[in-house]
Write an enzyme that holds these catalytic residues in place. Structure first.
Site, short mmCIF file in Angstrom:
data_model
loop_
_atom_site.label_atom_id
_atom_site.label_comp_id
_atom_site.label_asym_id
_atom_site.label_seq_id
_atom_site.Cartn_x
_atom_site.Cartn_y
_atom_site.Cartn_z
N HIS A 69 36.12 20.08 24.17
CA HIS A 69 34.73 19.68 23.99
C HIS A 69 34.12 20.32 22.74
O HIS A 69 32.94 20.61 22.69
CB HIS A 69 33.90 20.06 25.23
CG HIS A 69 34.32 19.35 26.48
ND1 HIS A 69 33.82 19.67 27.74
CD2 HIS A 69 35.21 18.34 26.67
CE1 HIS A 69 34.39 18.89 28.64
NE2 HIS A 69 35.23 18.08 28.02
N TYR A 70 34.95 20.54 21.73
CA TYR A 70 34.45 21.19 20.51
C TYR A 70 33.48 20.27 19.78
O TYR A 70 33.54 19.04 19.87
CB TYR A 70 35.61 21.63 19.62
CG TYR A 70 36.62 20.56 19.27
CD1 TYR A 70 36.44 19.71 18.20
CD2 TYR A 70 37.79 20.41 20.04
CE1 TYR A 70 37.37 18.74 17.87
CE2 TYR A 70 38.73 19.44 19.73
CZ TYR A 70 38.51 18.61 18.64
OH TYR A 70 39.43 17.65 18.33
#
Length: 515
Positions: free
Chosen positions: A467-468
């Site tokens: 989920h960067y």
């Protein structure tokens, strides 16, 4: 074209479908098609997809400077074609903080959900975790909902009741096919700018086809026509820099002609830390990806779970198989204590806990936000190469506290009566902790204290949950309409613009944002 969209991913596909109703649109996607690939479409093959490191796979692996394995999508549909499928909307304050029209947000979510979101079938593993979370006080129980709500809930999924994945590429079904073109295996190397006005203006792009032949695509001359970057949190800041927009000294060091000195490009890179326990089960369990989520009151963490041998085994085997390659790459910067001897022990551990008769699953926690962040820099001038990325996991003490809180909730859930039938009674939680410390989940050093200190366990065994975000953030690189500040005819619309990750999973919000 009226619009050129760079990246046919989670945001790019719904954006292209929407713009095509009233304009001509070109989508340039560096990967191939998700259709007809059983590794992508079948829920049971998630582990195989995410660990496939072949040169043209849908998943392009990279290692952050923190020593953590990660991956970026290389396929039409983007991350929605390779992720664990969880679908959940952002918390209401996320939309308010972004200044979005809340009614438009709701209608855009509805538009996405009519094609790609489903209610999952909740079977024994997921229901045991659900009941265990409720039992330890992660309340209230909210049942099935797409909304982000405190307590325990069943979220949506992009896998239908037959276990088939539906991706953002499906949203191209909404497009006007007379006005849209989608090129696959089209890798953009730079955006073209002219300097006829006060600001540089984007007017086209240079890209390479599958054979490496360079081609160009242009905007029709009109002040409203735009190039739109939707290449993701790695691709968008990388392409901005390759096109001459970024920190001047860094671009000069790579011999890139400067279009705009913008020191904030590549800054604010953040990745939500994930830590987990693998729990072997004495009974067969279903193959399931993320369905149940616990949002404990007053904590900065989310609890999620997945089950089934094909997931856990492929996940562990993938790291073990590719260890040598990535160890050599990472060694040039920062050494790891994972030597050949410890790797051999880890592989033995994987085999011992993942045989044909042993089932199980993982229970994980994801830190909210996070507050810690780092940066992205170019390694080379090739758009096919991964940039150098540092996320600085747990640099902010609040993130580390969130991880510890989450791990304590996981331990309590595993020890709950509701979960007892799915775990070995003679296998204490400490043994599960020791198992994780012997698995090659990253290239970070292991410390003796990590078996007794949850803080050190979090630091030593941190992983990504993919989920960067960041690198082209709102208020720093783009304005609230996602226009790049200081140039004309260029926007960025994807997770690189986020200041934090929305809700428990960003994909619903990224698709909604594209719409």
């Amino acid at each position: 074209f009226d619009y050129i969209i760079i990246g046919g991913g989670t945001a790019g596909c719904p954006l292209a479908a929407t713009l095509s109703q009233n304009a001509t649109v070109l989508v340039l996607e560096r990967g191939g098609s998700p259709y007809g690939d059983s590794n992508i479409t079948n829920v049971g093959n998630f582990g195989s997809t995410i660990s496939d490191t072949s040169p043209h796979s849908a998943s392009q692996i990279f290692i952050s400077e923190d020593g953590v394995y990660n991956t970026r999508a290389r396929v039409l549909g983007g991350g929605s074609a390779i992720n664990a499928g969880f679908y959940s909307r952002a918390e209401p304050e996320f939309a308010r903080d972004a200044g979005w029209d809340e009614d438009l947000v709701r209608r855009s979510y509805d538009w996405v959900e009519s094609k790609v979101a489903f209610e999952p079938p909740v079977r024994q593993w997921q229901s045991a975790v659900r009941d265990g979370l409720v039992e330890i006080g992660v309340l209230p129980y909210n049942g099935f909902t797409y909304d982000h709500v405190q307590g325990t809930k069943i979220g949506g999924t992009i896998f239908d009741d037959q276990g088939r994945r539906h991706t953002a590429a499906d949203l191209l079904g909404y497009a006007n096919h007379r006005t849209i073109k989608v090129y696959l295996h089209a890798t953009v190397s730079r955006i073209l700018f002219t300097r006829r006005g006060a600001n540089p203006r984007a007017y086209g792009v240079v890209f390479e086809d599958a054979l490496g032949i360079k081609k160009r695509a242009f905007l029709r001359p009109h002040p409203q026509n735009e190039v739109i970057l939707t290449a993701g949190a790695l691709g968008s800041p990388q392409l901005m820099m390759l096109s001459g927009i970024g920190p001047a000294l860094h671009l000069k060091s790579h011999g890139i002609h400067l279009v705009l000195d913008q020191p904030n490009v590549g800054q604010g890179m953040a990745d939500n830390p994930m830590n987990l326990l693998y729990v072997p089960s004495p009974v067969p369990v279903e193959i399931s990806l993320i369905q149940v989520v616990g949002i404990p009151p007053g904590q900065n963490t989310y609890i999620e779970t997945a089950s089934g041998l094909s997931f856990a085994y492929s996940w562990a085997q993938g790291f073990a198989r590719d260890y040598v390659t990535f160890f050599n790459q990472f060694q040039s910067g920062k050494p790891s204590s994972l030597t050949a001897e410890t790797m051999a022990k880890a592989i033995d551990t994987v085999h011992a806990y993942a045989n044909t008769s042993l089932k199980g699953g993982v229970i994980l926690e994801k830190v909210k936000g996070p507050l810690s962040s780092g940066d992205l820099k170019l390694r080379s001038r090739s758009p096919r190469d991964n940039p150098s990325v540092t996320f600085n996991y747990f640099k902010d003490p609040q993130d580390l506290r969130g991880c510890v809180e989450g791990m304590r909730s996981i331990v309590n859930m595993i020890n709950s009566p509701s979960f007892a039938r799915l775990r070995y009674a003679n296998l204490p939680v400490q043994a599960l902790v020791d198992l994780m410390l012997n698995l090659p989940v990253n290239l970070r050093p292991r410390h003796v204290s990590s078996s007794i200190s949850l803080e050190q366990f979090c630091i030593d065994t941190v992983m990504t949950i993919w989920h960067y975000h960041g690198g082209c953030q709102v208020g720093k690189v783009v304005d609230r309409d996602y226009r790049v500040v200081g140039v004309d005819g260029l926007r960025v619309i994807d997770g690189s613009t986020f200041l934090k990750s929305p809700g428990t999973n960003p994909q619903a919000t990224v698709m909604m944002l594209g719409r």
